[in-house]
Motif scaffolding. Structure first.
Motif, mmCIF file in Angstrom:
data_model
loop_
_atom_site.group_PDB
_atom_site.id
_atom_site.type_symbol
_atom_site.label_atom_id
_atom_site.label_comp_id
_atom_site.label_asym_id
_atom_site.label_seq_id
_atom_site.Cartn_x
_atom_site.Cartn_y
_atom_site.Cartn_z
ATOM 1 N N UNK A 72 56.258 -80.143 22.327
ATOM 2 C CA UNK A 72 56.326 -81.560 22.019
ATOM 3 C C UNK A 72 56.843 -81.759 20.598
ATOM 4 N N UNK A 73 57.970 -82.415 20.458
ATOM 5 C CA UNK A 73 58.581 -82.749 19.170
ATOM 6 C C UNK A 73 58.958 -81.534 18.312
ATOM 7 N N UNK A 74 59.226 -80.418 18.912
ATOM 8 C CA UNK A 74 59.669 -79.224 18.198
ATOM 9 C C UNK A 74 60.408 -78.316 19.172
ATOM 10 N N UNK A 75 61.038 -77.271 18.667
ATOM 11 C CA UNK A 75 61.827 -76.379 19.528
ATOM 12 C C UNK A 75 60.986 -75.379 20.301
ATOM 13 N N UNK A 76 59.847 -74.959 19.708
ATOM 14 C CA UNK A 76 59.074 -73.887 20.327
ATOM 15 C C UNK A 76 57.581 -74.191 20.401
#
Length: 193
Positions: A72-76
């Motif tokens: 959620x709201x990030x790449x990883x």
């Protein structure tokens, strides 16, 4: 691959979906794990994208459910599974987990830790093939001496090689114990470098 190479790779953005940190040098595993978490996990979304599991009390299905959830709201999404060797039967023979290890989600980064691992098993081979395995062997005396000098320098102090060798012998090359003793020394000498 060494812990320095792994951290450098992660820092550069080359993030593997699977890591296995294993071996008898617990201090280096813990230290490398903490540095990797610091690089990988965005503090602003940590509550949503970072999970720690302890293999003795967790099930592979719980971990896989989390691993298959998009970040959620990030790449990883980052998942830590500690002491996977303490639950060998549960983890290393779980068919669903073994299948996941062969084709992991690219948006999830799972880091397993273990003291001892059978490198002939499919669990290890799958991680080595689709991810990265780092063996943290117990350091030899000369390596421990060098580690003490580097650790001391990183904290803004200086130590003679003969003193670092004495400390390595006195602490039986246990990095956990050496680190505690260095912290005491740093507190004691404070301003005198």
């Amino acid at each position: 691959m060494t812990e320095h190479a792994i951290l450098k790779e992660i820092q550069s953005g080359k993030i593997s979906p699977l890591y296995l940190f294993f071996g008898s040098e617990e201090y280096l595993i813990k230290d490398t794990l903490n540095q990797a978490i610091e690089i990988l996990v965005d503090p602003s979304s940590k509550d949503f994208n970072f999970n720690i599991y302890h293999a003795e009390v967790s099930s592979p299905s719980d971990i896989l459910d989390t691993a298959r959830t998009l970040p959620f709201m990030t790449k990883h999404r980052v998942i830590i599974v500690k002491r996977v060797d303490a639950a060998k039967q549960t983890f290393m023979q779980n068919r669903e987990l073994l299948n996941y290890l062969e084709s992991p989600y690219k948006e999830t980064c799972i880091i397993f830790t273990a003291s001892d691992i059978d490198q002939r098993k499919k669990f290890f081979k799958s991680i080595s093939k689709t991810g990265k395995a780092v063996h943290f062997k117990k350091l030899k005396t000369h390596q421990t001496t060098k580690w003490i000098i580097e650790k001391t320098k990183a904290n803004g102090y200086r130590i003679d090689s003969s003193d670092s060798e004495y400390l390595a012998h006195a602490c039986i090359s246990s990095l956990n114990r050496i680190n505690r003793e260095l912290e005491k020394i740093f507190l004691y000498i404070e301003e005198r470098k």
